[in-house]
Motif scaffolding. Structure first.
Motif, PDB file in Angstrom:
ATOM      1  N   MET A 192       0.830  -1.203   0.000  1.00  0.00           N
ATOM      2  CA  MET A 192       0.000   0.000   0.000  1.00  0.00           C
ATOM      3  C   MET A 192       0.869   1.258   0.000  1.00  0.00           C
ATOM      4  O   MET A 192       0.623   2.197  -0.770  1.00  0.00           O
ATOM      5  N   ASP A 193       1.870   1.274   0.847  1.00  0.00           N
ATOM      6  CA  ASP A 193       2.733   2.452   0.949  1.00  0.00           C
ATOM      7  C   ASP A 193       3.392   2.766  -0.387  1.00  0.00           C
ATOM      8  O   ASP A 193       3.467   3.930  -0.802  1.00  0.00           O
ATOM      9  N   GLN A 194       3.877   1.729  -1.074  1.00  0.00           N
ATOM     10  CA  GLN A 194       4.518   1.945  -2.362  1.00  0.00           C
ATOM     11  C   GLN A 194       3.522   2.404  -3.424  1.00  0.00           C
ATOM     12  O   GLN A 194       3.845   3.245  -4.266  1.00  0.00           O
ATOM     13  N   ILE A 195       2.305   1.877  -3.382  1.00  0.00           N
ATOM     14  CA  ILE A 195       1.303   2.263  -4.384  1.00  0.00           C
ATOM     15  C   ILE A 195       0.930   3.730  -4.231  1.00  0.00           C
ATOM     16  O   ILE A 195       1.090   4.535  -5.156  1.00  0.00           O
ATOM     17  N   VAL A 196       0.386   4.087  -3.063  1.00  0.00           N
ATOM     18  CA  VAL A 196      -0.261   5.400  -2.924  1.00  0.00           C
ATOM     19  C   VAL A 196       0.686   6.506  -2.472  1.00  0.00           C
ATOM     20  O   VAL A 196       0.427   7.682  -2.741  1.00  0.00           O
ATOM     21  N   ASN A 197       1.757   6.157  -1.780  1.00  0.00           N
ATOM     22  CA  ASN A 197       2.665   7.180  -1.269  1.00  0.00           C
ATOM     23  C   ASN A 197       3.966   7.280  -2.052  1.00  0.00           C
ATOM     24  O   ASN A 197       4.786   8.156  -1.778  1.00  0.00           O
ATOM     25  N   ASN A 198       4.153   6.392  -3.006  1.00  0.00           N
ATOM     26  CA  ASN A 198       5.375   6.424  -3.794  1.00  0.00           C
ATOM     27  C   ASN A 198       5.077   6.485  -5.288  1.00  0.00           C
ATOM     28  O   ASN A 198       5.168   7.537  -5.911  1.00  0.00           O
ATOM     29  N   TYR A 199       4.656   5.378  -5.878  1.00  0.00           N
ATOM     30  CA  TYR A 199       4.523   5.344  -7.327  1.00  0.00           C
ATOM     31  C   TYR A 199       3.386   6.208  -7.866  1.00  0.00           C
ATOM     32  O   TYR A 199       3.451   6.676  -9.011  1.00  0.00           O
ATOM     33  N   GLY A 207       9.001  13.744 -11.023  1.00  0.00           N
ATOM     34  CA  GLY A 207      10.325  14.101 -10.539  1.00  0.00           C
ATOM     35  C   GLY A 207      11.336  14.309 -11.659  1.00  0.00           C
ATOM     36  O   GLY A 207      11.254  13.677 -12.712  1.00  0.00           O
ATOM     37  N   GLY A 208      12.282  15.213 -11.394  1.00  0.00           N
ATOM     38  CA  GLY A 208      13.329  15.469 -12.383  1.00  0.00           C
ATOM     39  C   GLY A 208      12.757  15.898 -13.725  1.00  0.00           C
ATOM     40  O   GLY A 208      11.921  16.792 -13.803  1.00  0.00           O
ATOM     41  N   SER A 209      13.193  15.224 -14.765  1.00  0.00           N
ATOM     42  CA  SER A 209      12.731  15.552 -16.123  1.00  0.00           C
ATOM     43  C   SER A 209      11.653  14.586 -16.598  1.00  0.00           C
ATOM     44  O   SER A 209      11.396  14.482 -17.803  1.00  0.00           O
ATOM     45  N   ASN A 210      11.010  13.882 -15.665  1.00  0.00           N
ATOM     46  CA  ASN A 210      10.044  12.843 -16.048  1.00  0.00           C
ATOM     47  C   ASN A 210       8.908  13.372 -16.915  1.00  0.00           C
ATOM     48  O   ASN A 210       8.524  12.735 -17.906  1.00  0.00           O
ATOM     49  N   LYS A 211       8.362  14.540 -16.558  1.00  0.00           N
ATOM     50  CA  LYS A 211       7.201  15.028 -17.306  1.00  0.00           C
ATOM     51  C   LYS A 211       7.582  15.444 -18.725  1.00  0.00           C
ATOM     52  O   LYS A 211       6.898  15.065 -19.686  1.00  0.00           O
ATOM     53  N   ASN A 216       7.592  14.092 -24.496  1.00  0.00           N
ATOM     54  CA  ASN A 216       8.326  13.890 -25.751  1.00  0.00           C
ATOM     55  C   ASN A 216       8.599  12.420 -26.051  1.00  0.00           C
ATOM     56  O   ASN A 216       9.281  12.093 -27.037  1.00  0.00           O
ATOM     57  N   LYS A 217       8.094  11.541 -25.181  1.00  0.00           N
ATOM     58  CA  LYS A 217       8.217  10.091 -25.330  1.00  0.00           C
ATOM     59  C   LYS A 217       9.690   9.649 -25.406  1.00  0.00           C
ATOM     60  O   LYS A 217      10.082   8.844 -26.264  1.00  0.00           O
ATOM     61  N   VAL A 218      10.465  10.177 -24.504  1.00  0.00           N
ATOM     62  CA  VAL A 218      11.854   9.754 -24.338  1.00  0.00           C
ATOM     63  C   VAL A 218      11.854   8.547 -23.407  1.00  0.00           C
ATOM     64  O   VAL A 218      11.482   8.657 -22.231  1.00  0.00           O
ATOM     65  N   VAL A 219      12.246   7.391 -23.910  1.00  0.00           N
ATOM     66  CA  VAL A 219      12.165   6.160 -23.130  1.00  0.00           C
ATOM     67  C   VAL A 219      13.422   5.975 -22.286  1.00  0.00           C
ATOM     68  O   VAL A 219      14.452   6.627 -22.504  1.00  0.00           O
ATOM     69  N   GLU A 220      13.336   5.069 -21.323  1.00  0.00           N
ATOM     70  CA  GLU A 220      14.464   4.766 -20.444  1.00  0.00           C
ATOM     71  C   GLU A 220      15.476   3.878 -21.166  1.00  0.00           C
ATOM     72  O   GLU A 220      15.235   2.689 -21.350  1.00  0.00           O
ATOM     73  N   GLY A 221      16.594   4.435 -21.550  1.00  0.00           N
ATOM     74  CA  GLY A 221      17.658   3.651 -22.169  1.00  0.00           C
ATOM     75  C   GLY A 221      17.156   2.778 -23.305  1.00  0.00           C
ATOM     76  O   GLY A 221      16.574   3.264 -24.280  1.00  0.00           O
ATOM     77  N   SER A 222      17.355   1.458 -23.136  1.00  0.00           N
ATOM     78  CA  SER A 222      16.918   0.508 -24.160  1.00  0.00           C
ATOM     79  C   SER A 222      15.509  -0.016 -23.916  1.00  0.00           C
ATOM     80  O   SER A 222      15.039  -0.907 -24.628  1.00  0.00           O
ATOM     81  N   LYS A 223      14.828   0.531 -22.913  1.00  0.00           N
ATOM     82  CA  LYS A 223      13.487   0.067 -22.591  1.00  0.00           C
ATOM     83  C   LYS A 223      12.466   0.603 -23.586  1.00  0.00           C
ATOM     84  O   LYS A 223      12.756   1.465 -24.422  1.00  0.00           O
ATOM     85  N   THR A 224      11.249   0.098 -23.452  1.00  0.00           N
ATOM     86  CA  THR A 224      10.179   0.525 -24.356  1.00  0.00           C
ATOM     87  C   THR A 224       9.286   1.581 -23.730  1.00  0.00           C
ATOM     88  O   THR A 224       8.384   2.090 -24.384  1.00  0.00           O
ATOM     89  N   TYR A 225       9.519   1.925 -22.481  1.00  0.00           N
ATOM     90  CA  TYR A 225       8.617   2.802 -21.743  1.00  0.00           C
ATOM     91  C   TYR A 225       9.337   4.051 -21.251  1.00  0.00           C
ATOM     92  O   TYR A 225      10.554   4.080 -21.070  1.00  0.00           O
ATOM     93  N   THR A 226       8.534   5.092 -21.024  1.00  0.00           N
ATOM     94  CA  THR A 226       9.062   6.276 -20.357  1.00  0.00           C
ATOM     95  C   THR A 226       9.102   6.010 -18.855  1.00  0.00           C
ATOM     96  O   THR A 226       8.441   5.088 -18.344  1.00  0.00           O
ATOM     97  N   THR A 227       9.848   6.829 -18.145  1.00  0.00           N
ATOM     98  CA  THR A 227       9.921   6.664 -16.692  1.00  0.00           C
ATOM     99  C   THR A 227       8.557   6.830 -16.049  1.00  0.00           C
ATOM    100  O   THR A 227       8.186   6.085 -15.130  1.00  0.00           O
ATOM    101  N   MET A 228       7.768   7.779 -16.508  1.00  0.00           N
ATOM    102  CA  MET A 228       6.444   7.991 -15.934  1.00  0.00           C
ATOM    103  C   MET A 228       5.535   6.799 -16.192  1.00  0.00           C
ATOM    104  O   MET A 228       4.790   6.360 -15.297  1.00  0.00           O
TER     105      MET A 228
END
Length: 403
Positions: A192-199, A207-211, A216-228
């Protein structure tokens, strides 16, 4: 009164298809493209899934195996080895039956009492001390489980095993069942703590440049998803990440089975899908509205189940002289722990404070022998039930009828 009228009269759920939503929170303030919310939690980019919550799945399975170790020790009359359980908690020395879990690089301990909004921001400078205190509490449950498995019969003031129908359960000297306190408590202090108070924290999501990266759909390294996108998926994974485990998804279904709360499961599921679709479409206002829905409605689950088990346990105190009801009361105790880790979206703080939760827990086991003092226990259980139900706007009778 139906649950849907109890809490979220001010929050409406928009239609499944969102068309030309004005996005005041986007960097440009321009209208977002038309987009639809999928019927299942399926999101792809270039025909490849962008959903990943493998770490959350691992932790759900880890906690399940810890609970099963204690359960098996009770049933077989063997010792619930505290050292093995402690290794499972921190995932050291390859303690799990699955090599995948042992080599996952994930653990439960470092995610216990570790959220951004609650333990880093809300509690301020006391986060390290409090985090260690919470972790030590759960490690104590592992010690208590071993003590109860050493061959003694449970009795007032004595840790041991008790025959519950055809199976045995292990109880601490105060009548609480360490396995249930561990499982339900960790559902709060970790999941619960990780769901509602963290992620689902906007501090974490943005956080940071996430938004700007998500826009701009900049993905994480070689991943298929953005950080958000990935952060949102991790919140989702703590509920839906391992089919068959009896954690939040299972208890959502149990609460939802009652007519008074029968929109809860669909509302949470839709909010997760809609929020994820909104992230893809850079519609941050809609995303934030879904966060509020998830936080408020997910908090109802430990609240309703706590009252249900308080009342079920109270009834069993009469029918079998107490001990058999201790299993239900231990579940209630764990769900009350979870209430501390909820998040009221109106205040970005728990629905019940640490001091309020601690007082309820202390009240349950007050007296010389804790739950074994059954002559005075019923009134305490009713008082706690009334306190919880009043906070969330349902009646004791409504919660007590949930199967």
């Amino acid at each position: 009164m139906k649950y849907s009228k109890l809490i979220f009269t001010a929050l409406s759920i928009a239609s499944l298809s969102i068309i030309s939503c004005t996005n005041d929170d986007s960097p440009t303030g321009e209208e977002t493209p038309n987009y639809s919310v999928p019927a299942t939690y399926t999101f792809e980019r270039n025909s490849t899934t962008t959903v990943d919550f493998s770490g959350q799945s691992s932790r759900l399975l880890m906690l399940e195996e810890m609970g099963n170790i204690i359960k098996t020790a009770a049933s077989n009359g063997t010792v619930a080895d505290q050292s093995v359980l402690t290794n499972m908690y921190s995932n050291t020395n390859s303690p799990f039956s699955s090599a995948v879990l042992n080599t996952s690089g994930k653990q439960l301990k470092d995610k216990t009492a570790a959220s951004k909004d609650y333990f880093e921001l809300y509690l301020g400078g006391g986060t390290t001390t409090e985090k260690l205190s919470v972790q030590a509490f759960f490690e104590t449950q592992l010690t208590l489980a071993q003590e109860a498995s050493l061959g003694t019969n449970a009795a007032a003031g004595v840790a041991g095993a008790y025959l519950d129908g055809t199976s045995k359960r292990l109880f601490a000297a105060n009548g609480l069942e360490p396995q249930q306190v561990l499982l339900k408590g960790m559902m709060g202090a970790c999941f619960m703590d990780q769901i509602v108070n963290n992620y689902l924290s906007k501090n974490k999501l943005d956080g940071g440049s996430n938004k700007i990266n998500n826009t701009n759909k900049v993905v994480e390294g070689s991943k298929t998803y953005t950080t958000m996108e990935h952060t949102w998926d991790e919140a989702y994974g703590y509920i839906y990440g391992a089919d068959g485990t009896k954690f939040w998804s299972s208890y959502m279904s149990q609460v939802n089975a009652d007519a008074d709360f029968n929109t809860l499961k669909a509302d949470i599921d839709l909010a997760f899908r809609k929020g994820r679709a909104a992230i893809v479409a850079n519609d941050y206002a809609t995303r934030d509205a879904q966060i509020d829905i998830i936080k408020a409605k997910l908090a109802m689950v430990p609240a309703v189940r706590a009252v249900f088990y308080l009342q079920e346990g109270k009834g069993k105190l009469v029918t079998d002289n107490g001990a058999k009801g201790f299993h239900a009361l231990s579940e209630a105790y764990g769900f009350i722990i979870s209430l501390r880790y909820t998040n009221n979206p109106a205040t970005n703080s728990p629905y019940f404070s640490k001091s309020e939760v601690d007082a309820m827990l202390a009240n349950m086991v007050s007296g010389t022998n804790g739950l074994w003092d059954i002559d005075t226990l019923g009134a305490k259980l009713d008082a706690i039930s009334a306190q919880i139900s009043a906070k969330f706007g349902f009646t004791i009778a409504q919660a007590a009828t949930v199967n």
